[in-house]
Structure formats: structure tokens, C-alpha cells
Design an enzyme around this catalytic site. Sequence first.
Site, short mmCIF file in Angstrom:
data_model
loop_
_atom_site.label_atom_id
_atom_site.label_comp_id
_atom_site.label_asym_id
_atom_site.label_seq_id
_atom_site.Cartn_x
_atom_site.Cartn_y
_atom_site.Cartn_z
N SER A 52 -4.37 -11.27 -9.70
CA SER A 52 -5.03 -11.84 -10.88
C SER A 52 -5.53 -10.74 -11.80
O SER A 52 -5.57 -10.90 -13.03
CB SER A 52 -6.18 -12.74 -10.45
OG SER A 52 -7.14 -12.02 -9.69
N ASP A 74 1.62 -3.86 -9.43
CA ASP A 74 1.20 -5.15 -9.97
C ASP A 74 1.47 -5.25 -11.46
O ASP A 74 1.97 -6.26 -11.96
CB ASP A 74 -0.30 -5.37 -9.70
CG ASP A 74 -0.64 -5.30 -8.23
OD1 ASP A 74 0.29 -5.39 -7.40
OD2 ASP A 74 -1.83 -5.14 -7.90
N LYS A 131 -10.76 -7.08 -5.17
CA LYS A 131 -10.42 -5.67 -5.06
C LYS A 131 -11.49 -4.77 -5.67
O LYS A 131 -11.89 -3.76 -5.08
CB LYS A 131 -9.06 -5.42 -5.72
CG LYS A 131 -8.43 -4.11 -5.35
CD LYS A 131 -7.15 -3.85 -6.13
CE LYS A 131 -6.02 -4.72 -5.72
NZ LYS A 131 -4.77 -4.37 -6.45
N HIS A 156 0.82 -1.22 0.00
CA HIS A 156 0.00 0.00 0.00
C HIS A 156 0.85 1.27 0.00
O HIS A 156 0.49 2.27 0.63
CB HIS A 156 -0.95 0.02 1.20
CG HIS A 156 -2.12 -0.91 1.05
ND1 HIS A 156 -3.22 -0.61 0.29
CD2 HIS A 156 -2.35 -2.15 1.56
CE1 HIS A 156 -4.08 -1.62 0.34
NE2 HIS A 156 -3.57 -2.56 1.11
#
Length: 552
Positions: free
Chosen positions: A178, A225, A269, A73
Site C-alpha cells: 500500500s 514495490d 513497515k 528481501h
Amino acid sequence: MSAVDDMKSEGTALSFKPSPTVPLFTDLMDVYTDSPGLEDRFTQIATAFELAYGGKPGVYARAPGRVNLIGEHIDYEGYGVLPMAIRQDTVVAIRAAPGTDKLVVGNVEAAKYPTLEFGLDPEQPVDVANHSWANYFVSAYKGAFELLKSSRPDSVPEPVGLQVIVHGQVPTGSGLSSSAAIVCSSMLAVLSALGVPPSELDKAAVAEAACKAERYVGVTSGGMDQAISMMGQQGVAMHVEFNPVRGVCVVLPEGATFVIANSMAVSNKAETAPKRYNLRVVECRLAAVLLAMKLGLNAEEALEKIRTLRDVEPLIAEKYGAADGATCANAVSEQLGEQYGIAEIEEALGGRKLGDLFACEPGSLRALAVAEADKYSFPLKKRAVHVYSEAQRVLEFRTVCEDASLPSSERLEKLGGLMNDSHGSCADLYGCSCDELDELVAIARGAGALGARLTGAGWGGCTVSLIREEDVEGFLAALRDKYFKARVEGGTIAADQLPEFFFATKPSSGAALLKPDRTDGDTVVVETGEAEAEAPPVAEVLSVVMEDAAAA
């Protein structure tokens, strides 16, 4: 906080520049190592494509999930992170269908992820209110055209019908990204189907475009990511920094193995963002603005100049004489209160409404609306202290990896301590852990992990544990007995699914395009293609510099 030097002194590090562009392979083994059932998987994808569309795909695009070793984060606050790519990935098979006017998006697991059709307009909205799995593909499609318009405005291809089959191995809601895997692989597939050659697909530029595109599904992603999914390299972790995206490959100490364990608490998410992920983004922006005002800016200046906690560093350095993590965290503790209500914040901002502050950010506006309805108080001090201290831990993690003066065993102990501290901060200050994650972490430490922490956004998903290579077998047995056995006996998962829920892993390769030459019968037949450069042996180097960068 500044990054550690990109290169150590001569004799302690070797730097080289891997190709900054996306590789195209014709041999699956150039991409995958130690991947059981590889040929069967690609045969399954090819068969599903032919059944759906009556022909073979023109190209396959793959992008892996990732595990973040440390740095949770903080990417959306402008700070570097230290993840690695994992073997599990998403593959998108695609071909152009000239003369058709639809994006047809199917999935190998059609019963779970039904085929959906969309128009060709790159400006089409993404239906966030009715979330579907194919929203990620549409977001990538939009992002692909945005990238083309910005990078080659005079030669943007016309939209064309596309036929698509997707197959993903990264568990959804697991914290292994993912979503980035499907957005990155989908964007690569679309760009390739539109005729963009691999030599023009810059990894860092695609990563930044994919980060922006994923926001169309309602998540204010920070960029980690997508960066590691695009730029990951076999055998090394990566210190990823932003604005512009760039990476330094970090060789881990000899004997390090990481074990990923899925808590089976699911936190998707995009669906939970207003009360979790996007709310934290809002809290950090508010903390940054209020902290800047405490350090001398007026409301108008703070709102104009300050978007992230990193933006406040010069003000902290001016007042406190330094801007390392400890100093920044101390400044927060002195200057910010524990809790703030919406009315209190708006009063501090001279009566400006928070809705106006986030007017161009739909995800943040939804988070604010939920917070207001819940009469939520913002714990801004805790959030900011986490960000500054976690950013410092990332720099320390890399420094330990590169410290040749220490034996590997001592470096592993230090890395484990940093991981433990990270989990405590995520749980206590950032509030992004959950009972299942805390239980797994406690079991992992009791079973001999040098360090264990949640990984990914949190509120569910996975833990990552640092294990000495020789201890892996016993550690996996302990996880099986103390966490997963009861869930098998309770029927939550089947015993034969256990290898999907916890496994040892080492760094894997990043995104690639695949073009197998042909298929014969039930077997994907591939011929040797140009392999990606291998990382140098651990004994020869401490860090490897990768200078992929794209304009912000």
C-alpha cells in the site's frame, strides 16, 4: 548470479516494447478489468473532491499494489524479483490551486485519515517521529521535485498550491505494498499537476524516484514495490531487476491462478522498521562487508567497495570458481559465524563504529540504536544464505515459466516447489514470518495449493498460493472454513468483508493517469482513450521483454 537471457531463441519468445512512458486514459475500462463498483468508486472520489474544494479534480493518478510471487528481501541487495501488479490500487485526485500556499491532502475516508495541510517547500522535512498517513504524500511531493531537478534542471516548475483527495483499496500492513501504491500515485499526480506531460513521465525513472522518496518516511525500500506498481502489465508477471530499473514480462504457465489471503496480522513497515525491515537491511550490509573481508579485502576496502551481498559475488567467484546461488550460500556457510555482537563487528572493522558506517542512513541508524539497546546479536550467516538462495530461486522460477519442453502441469508443480522453499527460507533463515502466516501457509498446502508462501516484507500481512484454475473454488472454501470462519465468529471481521481478505487474482495493469471528460449526475462519464498494448496470448509466447530503463 546473472539473469537468464532477456530473450529466448527465435520461435519460442516474442519481444515488444510497450510504451516506456505513463499512459493517459479517458476511459476507465482501458485501465480496469473485472473491477466491481468502478464507476461508483470514481463518483465517490469526485464527490469528496468537490465537497472539499468546490470543484472537480484536474486529473486522477492511480498506482496498484502488488503481490510478490518470489524473491523476498533481496531487492535491496541488488537482486531481481518476480512480482505482479494486482487490481487493488490507490487513486489520487488532484488539481493545482494557484495563489494558495498549501498542500491540502484529504482522503475519501476522512474519519480514518483526516485532512492535513503542509507548506509548499520541496525541501521540507517529513515528520518521521509523528507518523501520519499523509507523510507518504509529502515524501512523493519531495521526490517529484528531486526527479525534476535531476532530469530537467533548467525547467523545474515553481511550487504551487495543490488540492488532493486520496482513495486506497490496498489494505495497509498487508504486505501488498500500500505504501508504494500511494507514493507512486501521489508522485504521478504531483508531476501532472505541475504541468509535466505524460509523454515525459518515464515509468522506470518515476519508479526509482518513488523508491528514494519512500525512504523519507523511514523505510529503506529496495525498489521492487515501486517498479512493479509503475511498470506492471495486464496478464503477465514481471522479472524486475535494478541499477538501472528494468523489467522482463514473464508469461505464467497456462492454468495458473494465485490466491492472496490476508493473515490479519498487521505489520506497518514504517512503524516497525527499526526492529524488522531496516534491521534486515543493516544485517545484510554487515554480512556483505564481513564476507568480503573473509575473502581477501581489508576493512577499508570492504567498507568502500561493498554495499550489498551482490557486490561480493566477484570475490566468491574468484575463490570458488562460480557465483551461483548454491555456491554463494556455501561460501557464506564456510566463512561467516552464526551470531555477531556489535562490539565483535566493530573490532573486526578495525575499531570503526557502526554508527559511522551508517551515518547517512537515518533508518539504519534507528535500527542500530534499537539493536544496541536490546543487546541484539546479528545472525548474519542465516540472513546471507537466505539472500543468495532466494535470488537463485527467482532465476529458476522464470526459467521454469519459459521452459516450453515441459507441460504446463509439470511447470506449475515446479513453481509451487520453489514457492514452498522460499517460505521456509523466509521463516527459518530471515525470521520474517509469524504464527498467523505459518498457519495460513499450512492450511493452503493442505487445501491443495501447489505452493504457498508469505509475500511482502512479512511479520504479518498476506500469503500467496499457487492454485490450478479448476481448483480455485474449493480452495477458497477451505480457507474460509479453516482460517477465516473462526475470525468471523470471534468478531474480528464481518462476514461481508471476507472478499477483501482472500481472493483469487491474476496480473493487472500498472500505473496510469486518468482524465475522464466530464461527470453527469452520479455517474462518471468517460470516452474511449488509447488502450495499453495487450499481452500476446499465452500460447504464442513464453516471455515478453520490456526494456524500460532509467539511469541509476
